[in-house]
Design an enzyme around this catalytic site. Structure first.
Site, PDB file in Angstrom:
ATOM      1  N   GLY A   9     -12.899 -42.786  24.825  1.00 17.60           N
ATOM      2  CA  GLY A   9     -11.496 -42.781  25.277  1.00 17.60           C
ATOM      3  C   GLY A   9     -10.526 -42.497  24.146  1.00 17.60           C
ATOM      4  NE  ARG A  13     -13.123 -49.492  23.860  1.00 17.29           N
ATOM      5  CZ  ARG A  13     -13.555 -49.589  25.122  1.00 17.29           C
ATOM      6  NH1 ARG A  13     -13.460 -50.719  25.773  1.00 17.29           N
ATOM      7  NH2 ARG A  13     -14.075 -48.539  25.712  1.00 17.29           N
ATOM      8  CG  ASN A 107     -22.274 -39.370  30.043  1.00 18.20           C
ATOM      9  OD1 ASN A 107     -21.732 -40.249  30.693  1.00 18.20           O
ATOM     10  ND2 ASN A 107     -21.877 -38.124  30.033  1.00 18.20           N
ATOM     11  CG  ASP A 108     -18.098 -41.662  28.218  1.00 17.49           C
ATOM     12  OD1 ASP A 108     -18.730 -40.824  28.893  1.00 17.49           O
ATOM     13  OD2 ASP A 108     -16.896 -41.536  27.948  1.00 17.49           O
ATOM     14  CD  GLU A 157     -21.305 -34.762  34.054  1.00 20.42           C
ATOM     15  OE1 GLU A 157     -20.247 -35.095  34.610  1.00 20.42           O
ATOM     16  OE2 GLU A 157     -21.478 -34.817  32.822  1.00 20.42           O
ATOM     17  CG  HIS A 160     -17.987 -32.001  37.384  1.00 22.60           C
ATOM     18  ND1 HIS A 160     -16.744 -31.395  37.345  1.00 22.60           N
ATOM     19  CD2 HIS A 160     -18.009 -32.890  36.357  1.00 22.60           C
ATOM     20  CE1 HIS A 160     -16.059 -31.880  36.312  1.00 22.60           C
ATOM     21  NE2 HIS A 160     -16.800 -32.793  35.697  1.00 22.60           N
ATOM     22  CB  CYS A 170     -13.168 -28.338  38.538  1.00 18.45           C
ATOM     23  SG  CYS A 170     -13.746 -29.802  37.666  1.00 18.45           S
ATOM     24  CB  CYS A 172     -16.985 -28.359  35.470  1.00 19.98           C
ATOM     25  SG  CYS A 172     -16.931 -27.946  37.227  1.00 19.98           S
ATOM     26  CD  GLU A 179     -13.195 -34.622  36.208  1.00 23.31           C
ATOM     27  OE1 GLU A 179     -14.093 -35.443  35.949  1.00 23.31           O
ATOM     28  OE2 GLU A 179     -12.882 -33.694  35.437  1.00 23.31           O
TER      29      GLU A 179
HETATM   30 ZN   LIG Z   1     -15.987 -29.763  38.211  1.00 20.47          ZN
END
Ligand SMILES: [Zn+2]
Length: 302
Positions: A9, A13, A107-108, A157, A160, A170, A172, A179
């Site tokens: 973000g 942290r 991946n977060d 994902e 998407h 988008c 992507c 999204e």
């Molecule tokens: Zn997309």
């Protein structure tokens, strides 16, 4: 000692866990400030980690990072949202060298799913789908107690999936993805186009649109109805594909509570196949700390 980082973000942290499963205690926050590039941030992350560790060497380091990335090698690929960071960045190797401990990167949103599965709303549930609805929409799939990665490490994902093939473009490269129809950014953009006051939208984001809808503004109500319907359709698709025992929704936009969960559940109740309609859809429990908890899980496996 396990070291966990979340670089997903505006703020990064860093946290330490003496053992897996304990509550998060000290957390250091650092501004990401992407305009300065990646390496000044790397040195700050290492300094913050050393300060937290107080001379101890961690047994493992786990990092929740922005995607797309290769979790097997711990390499960040070309990041559309962070063009200032180098392409093919070997993050796991860079941190392992400096901190002297094996390092895993994922991946977060995947790690937030893992955090909710192990310690949050999905504790004890081995089949779950997690979506985070904030500026974008990400998520993760837990199947049989394991995080699903796919062949490239890109699985999950969920933002998407195409909901509206002729919809807006988008980031992507596709069109009409979940999204661009239901993220906080999408809600604000649509509310702006519908003529809602720009200053409140800039200040409060999607929350301003939910507030206006609750106050009876028909333009805001239409925007929220469109976004929550798209989100509901996305959840229906995920139910049909993964047959989870539970769907967990997190991210800032879900703070709207019943105004979001109600319509999403209604779409599921009307459009999911009969066997899927009763699947519980619950709010996330760990807020924006889910990624750190997930990072601790992979640190323990590093
Ligand atoms: Zn997309």
């Amino acid at each position: 000692m396990l070291l966990a980082m979340d670089l997903g973000g505006t703020w990064c942290r860093v946290a330490c866990f003496e053992r897996l499963g304990e509550r998060l205690r000290a957390v250091r926050r650092l501004p990401t400030r992407p305009e300065r590039g990646f390496f000044p941030l790397l040195e700050e992350l290492v300094a913050a980690s050393r300060a937290l560790l107080g001379g101890m060497v961690p047994t493992g380091v786990g990092v929740a990072a922005p995607g797309p990335l290769d979790p097997k090698r711990g390499v960040l690929l070309r990041l559309p949202n962070l063009p200032q960071w180098p392409e093919a960045l070997p993050l796991a190797e860079l941190l392992a060298e400096r901190l002297g401990a094996p390092t895993r990167v994922d991946n977060d949103a995947n790690l937030a799913a893992l955090g909710e599965h192990r310690f949050g709303a999905g504790r004890g549930v081995d089949h779950l789908v997690y979506l985070t609805v904030s500026t974008g929409i990400g998520g993760g799939i837990i199947s049989g107690g394991r995080l699903l990665h796919g062949v490239h490490g890109f699985a999950g994902e969920v933002g998407h999936q195409v909901i509206l093939p002729d919809g807006p473009p988008c980031g992507c490269g596709g069109r009409g993805c979940l999204e661009v129809l239901a993220s906080g950014t999408a809600i604000v953009r649509r509310a702006q186009a519908a003529g809602l006051p720009a200053d409140r939208l800039a200040e409060e984001g999607a929350a301003a649109v939910f507030a206006a809808a609750a106050a009876g503004d028909p333009r805001a109500q239409e925007v929220i109805a469109g976004a929550t319907r798209a989100l509901g359709l996305g959840v229906v698709n995920l139910l049909h594909v993964f047959d989870p025992a539970l769907v967990v929704l997190g991210g800032g936009v879900t703070q709207a509570g019943e105004a979001l969960f109600g319509p999403v559940r209604a779409v599921v109740a009307s459009l999911a196949m009969p066997g899927f309609r009763e699947t519980p859809i619950l709010p996330a429990a760990l807020g924006d700390e889910a990624g750190l908890y997930g990072a601790a899980v992979v640190a323990a496996e590093a």
